[in-house]
Design an enzyme around this catalytic site. Structure first.
Site, PDB file in Angstrom:
ATOM      1  N   ASP A   1     -17.257   7.003  -1.634  1.00 18.79           N
ATOM      2  CA  ASP A   1     -15.981   6.918  -0.902  1.00 18.79           C
ATOM      3  C   ASP A   1     -15.689   8.308  -0.346  1.00 18.79           C
ATOM      4  O   ASP A   1     -16.328   9.298  -0.747  1.00 18.79           O
ATOM      5  CB  ASP A   1     -14.878   6.437  -1.874  1.00 18.79           C
ATOM      6  CG  ASP A   1     -13.529   6.228  -1.191  1.00 18.79           C
ATOM      7  OD1 ASP A   1     -13.489   6.160   0.061  1.00 18.79           O
ATOM      8  OD2 ASP A   1     -12.509   6.138  -1.901  1.00 18.79           O
TER       9      ASP A   1
ATOM     10  N   HIS B   1      -7.211   0.536  -6.557  1.00 16.35           N
ATOM     11  CA  HIS B   1      -7.426  -0.305  -5.367  1.00 16.35           C
ATOM     12  C   HIS B   1      -8.100  -1.600  -5.860  1.00 16.35           C
ATOM     13  O   HIS B   1      -9.287  -1.836  -5.598  1.00 16.35           O
ATOM     14  CB  HIS B   1      -8.298   0.456  -4.366  1.00 16.35           C
ATOM     15  CG  HIS B   1      -8.265  -0.081  -2.967  1.00 16.35           C
ATOM     16  ND1 HIS B   1      -7.494  -1.172  -2.592  1.00 16.35           N
ATOM     17  CD2 HIS B   1      -8.906   0.328  -1.832  1.00 16.35           C
ATOM     18  CE1 HIS B   1      -7.669  -1.400  -1.308  1.00 16.35           C
ATOM     19  NE2 HIS B   1      -8.516  -0.512  -0.819  1.00 16.35           N
TER      20      HIS B   1
ATOM     21  N   GLN C   1     -10.021  -4.156  -3.619  1.00 18.02           N
ATOM     22  CA  GLN C   1     -11.290  -3.593  -3.162  1.00 18.02           C
ATOM     23  C   GLN C   1     -12.376  -3.820  -4.217  1.00 18.02           C
ATOM     24  O   GLN C   1     -13.466  -4.315  -3.903  1.00 18.02           O
ATOM     25  CB  GLN C   1     -11.107  -2.085  -2.898  1.00 18.02           C
ATOM     26  CG  GLN C   1     -12.346  -1.391  -2.401  1.00 18.02           C
ATOM     27  CD  GLN C   1     -12.723  -1.827  -1.001  1.00 18.02           C
ATOM     28  OE1 GLN C   1     -11.894  -1.775  -0.100  1.00 18.02           O
ATOM     29  NE2 GLN C   1     -13.955  -2.258  -0.801  1.00 18.02           N
TER      30      GLN C   1
ATOM     31  N   CYS D   1     -16.213   1.495   0.464  1.00 13.43           N
ATOM     32  CA  CYS D   1     -15.008   0.706   0.757  1.00 13.43           C
ATOM     33  C   CYS D   1     -14.613   0.808   2.228  1.00 13.43           C
ATOM     34  O   CYS D   1     -13.941  -0.073   2.736  1.00 13.43           O
ATOM     35  CB  CYS D   1     -13.866   1.167  -0.134  1.00 13.43           C
ATOM     36  SG  CYS D   1     -13.523   2.926   0.007  1.00 13.43           S
TER      37      CYS D   1
ATOM     38  N   ARG E   1     -13.355  -8.739   1.540  1.00 11.60           N
ATOM     39  CA  ARG E   1     -11.935  -8.491   1.228  1.00 11.60           C
ATOM     40  C   ARG E   1     -11.131  -9.733   1.598  1.00 11.60           C
ATOM     41  O   ARG E   1     -10.228 -10.159   0.876  1.00 11.60           O
ATOM     42  CB  ARG E   1     -11.414  -7.281   2.024  1.00 11.60           C
ATOM     43  CG  ARG E   1     -11.992  -5.939   1.609  1.00 11.60           C
ATOM     44  CD  ARG E   1     -11.433  -5.449   0.285  1.00 11.60           C
ATOM     45  NE  ARG E   1      -9.992  -5.349   0.278  1.00 11.60           N
ATOM     46  CZ  ARG E   1      -9.270  -4.347   0.809  1.00 11.60           C
ATOM     47  NH1 ARG E   1      -9.882  -3.320   1.365  1.00 11.60           N
ATOM     48  NH2 ARG E   1      -7.947  -4.345   0.752  1.00 11.60           N
TER      49      ARG E   1
ATOM     50  N   ARG F   1       0.886  -1.180   0.000  1.00 15.75           N
ATOM     51  CA  ARG F   1       0.000   0.000   0.000  1.00 15.75           C
ATOM     52  C   ARG F   1       0.914   1.217   0.000  1.00 15.75           C
ATOM     53  O   ARG F   1       1.709   1.403   0.929  1.00 15.75           O
ATOM     54  CB  ARG F   1      -0.901   0.012   1.229  1.00 15.75           C
ATOM     55  CG  ARG F   1      -1.543   1.373   1.448  1.00 15.75           C
ATOM     56  CD  ARG F   1      -2.656   1.368   2.440  1.00 15.75           C
ATOM     57  NE  ARG F   1      -3.826   0.691   1.899  1.00 15.75           N
ATOM     58  CZ  ARG F   1      -5.051   0.791   2.425  1.00 15.75           C
ATOM     59  NH1 ARG F   1      -5.255   1.534   3.497  1.00 15.75           N
ATOM     60  NH2 ARG F   1      -6.061   0.143   1.882  1.00 15.75           N
TER      61      ARG F   1
HETATM   62  N1   CP Z   1     -11.147  -0.264   2.329  1.00 15.09           N
HETATM   63  C1   CP Z   1      -9.892  -0.294   2.768  1.00 15.09           C
HETATM   64  O1   CP Z   1      -8.937  -0.543   2.006  1.00 15.09           O
HETATM   65  O2   CP Z   1      -9.749  -0.050   4.101  1.00 15.09           O
HETATM   66  P1   CP Z   1      -8.398   0.247   4.885  1.00 15.09           P
HETATM   67  O3   CP Z   1      -7.886   1.568   4.382  1.00 15.09           O
HETATM   68  O4   CP Z   1      -8.771   0.278   6.328  1.00 15.09           O
HETATM   69  O5   CP Z   1      -7.426  -0.854   4.575  1.00 15.09           O
HETATM   70  N1  NVA Z   2      -9.903   6.584  -1.614  1.00 19.30           N
HETATM   71  C1  NVA Z   2      -9.532   6.188  -0.276  1.00 19.30           C
HETATM   72  C2  NVA Z   2      -9.731   4.730  -0.080  1.00 19.30           C
HETATM   73  C3  NVA Z   2      -9.399   4.190   1.263  1.00 19.30           C
HETATM   74  C4  NVA Z   2      -9.606   2.712   1.385  1.00 19.30           C
HETATM   75  C5  NVA Z   2      -8.084   6.572  -0.022  1.00 19.30           C
HETATM   76  O1  NVA Z   2      -7.249   6.385  -0.916  1.00 19.30           O
HETATM   77  O2  NVA Z   2      -7.794   7.079   1.063  1.00 19.30           O
END
Ligand code: CP
Ligand code: NVA
Length: 312
Positions: free
Chosen positions: A230, A135, A138, A270, A298, A108
């Site tokens: 989101d 993502h 997701q 998400c 997930r 990430r």
């Molecule tokens: N939806 C998601 O990826 O959540 P986190 O940011 O908590 O991993």
């Molecule tokens: N769009 C959001 C998703 C988090 C799971 C971010 O990137 O922060």
């Protein structure tokens, strides 16, 4: 003679790394794993995943960590303070170290090029656990969730209302692969990236997916089987949060907007959610909200992905 596993050793950086057929193979395996987790308890026995996080997480961390352990493997969590990718150490050097130590990497991070760079230089599978561009795990869990509600995905219309961000990029690509319709409603200037849209439209020619982008929330949501939103400011955009709050206010998913979707349309997010901003409590706590099932999925979908990529 056992059949060759075509997933073995591959990366999952973009949703488009999987073909339509492969997306369905993952869904079917995830369904089987969810129904009978015990059967897969040793499926990648002894395999170790490095979990690199340069941004915070609840779901991604827990589902990858629990998931690999449930498959008989193990994980090593690397926090934002540990590696400092590209600053303390180059992406190339990190790749060349880790490929000798572990069997797979979930990352990430901010720049999508960091994830593709790791994939380029490391001989082990790299899984995208969120970048600024995509993502994909997701979106896999999201469409899997809609499928669980007995929806024929080729006939589904998903509406996404909010920021044209990483999450919607992967949703657009997933819709294109699966043949679903997706209608995106964003404020002017916050649309999904044109290169994602164009790639998706090209792929949609094969699957019959319909992809539309509008600045009108009602048009986006009209007749939708599922409505998705989101956060308005993603991780890394914290400084813009105040300004975005004003711009995105008309794009809030509330009961009034949900009235334009089909009756009993599902609500997805998400998570994490900023209740009272992009979604009201009334909608996220409604009977048709499936956000926690979506979060749980997930786990199942990523287990299926890790199983295929790591088992050899
Ligand atoms: N939806 C998601 O990826 O959540 P986190 O940011 O908590 O991993
Ligand atoms: N769009 C959001 C998703 C988090 C799971 C971010 O990137 O922060």
């Amino acid at each position: 003679m056992s059949k060759k596993n075509k997933f073995a050793g591959r990366d999952f950086i973009s949703l488009f790394d999987f073909s339509t057929k492969e997306v369905w193979e993952i869904f079917k395996l995830a369904k089987a794993m969810k129904a009978n987790p015990k059967r897969y308890q040793k499926s990648v026995s002894g395999k170790i995943m490095a979990l690199i996080f340069e941004k915070p997480s609840l779901r991604t961390r827990v589902t990858f960590d629990a998931g690999i352990k449930q498959l008989g493997g193990d994980s090593i969590y690397l926090s934002p303070l540990e590696i400092n990718l590209g600053k303390r150490e180059s992406v190339y050097d990190v790749a060349k170290n880790l490929e000798r130590m572990v069997d797979g990497i979930m990352i990430r991070t901010f720049g999508h090029d960091v994830a593709t760079g790791l994939a380029e230089h490391a001989s082990i599978p790299i899984i995208n656990g969120l970048t600024d561009l995509e993502h994909p795990c997701q979106a896999m869990a999201d469409f899997f969730t809609i499928w669980e509600f007995n929806k024929k995905l080729e006939k589904v219309k998903l509406a996404y209302v909010g920021d044209g961000n990483n999450v919607v990029h992967s949703l657009i690509l997933a819709a294109a692969r699966i043949g679903s319709s997706i209608s995106v409603g964003t404020p002017k200037g916050y649309e999904p990236k044109p290169e994602i849209f164009e790639k998706a439209v090209e792929a949609a020619k094969k699957t019959g997916a319909k992809i539309t982008i509008t600045n009108d929330t009602i048009e986006a949501v009209k007749n939708a089987d599922a409505v998705y939103t989101d956060v308005w400011a993603s991780m890394g955009q914290e400084k813009e949060a105040g300004e975005r709050k004003k711009i995105f206010q008309p794009y809030q998913v509330n009961s009034e907007l949900m009235k334009h979707a089909k009756k009993n349309a599902l609500f997805l997010h998400c998570l994490p959610a900023h209740r009272g901003e992009e979604v009201t409590d009334e909608v996220i706590d409604s009977k048709t909200s499936v956000v926690f099932q979506e979060a749980e999925n997930r786990l199942h979908v990523q287990k299926a992905i890790m199983h295929e990529l790591l088992r050899g």
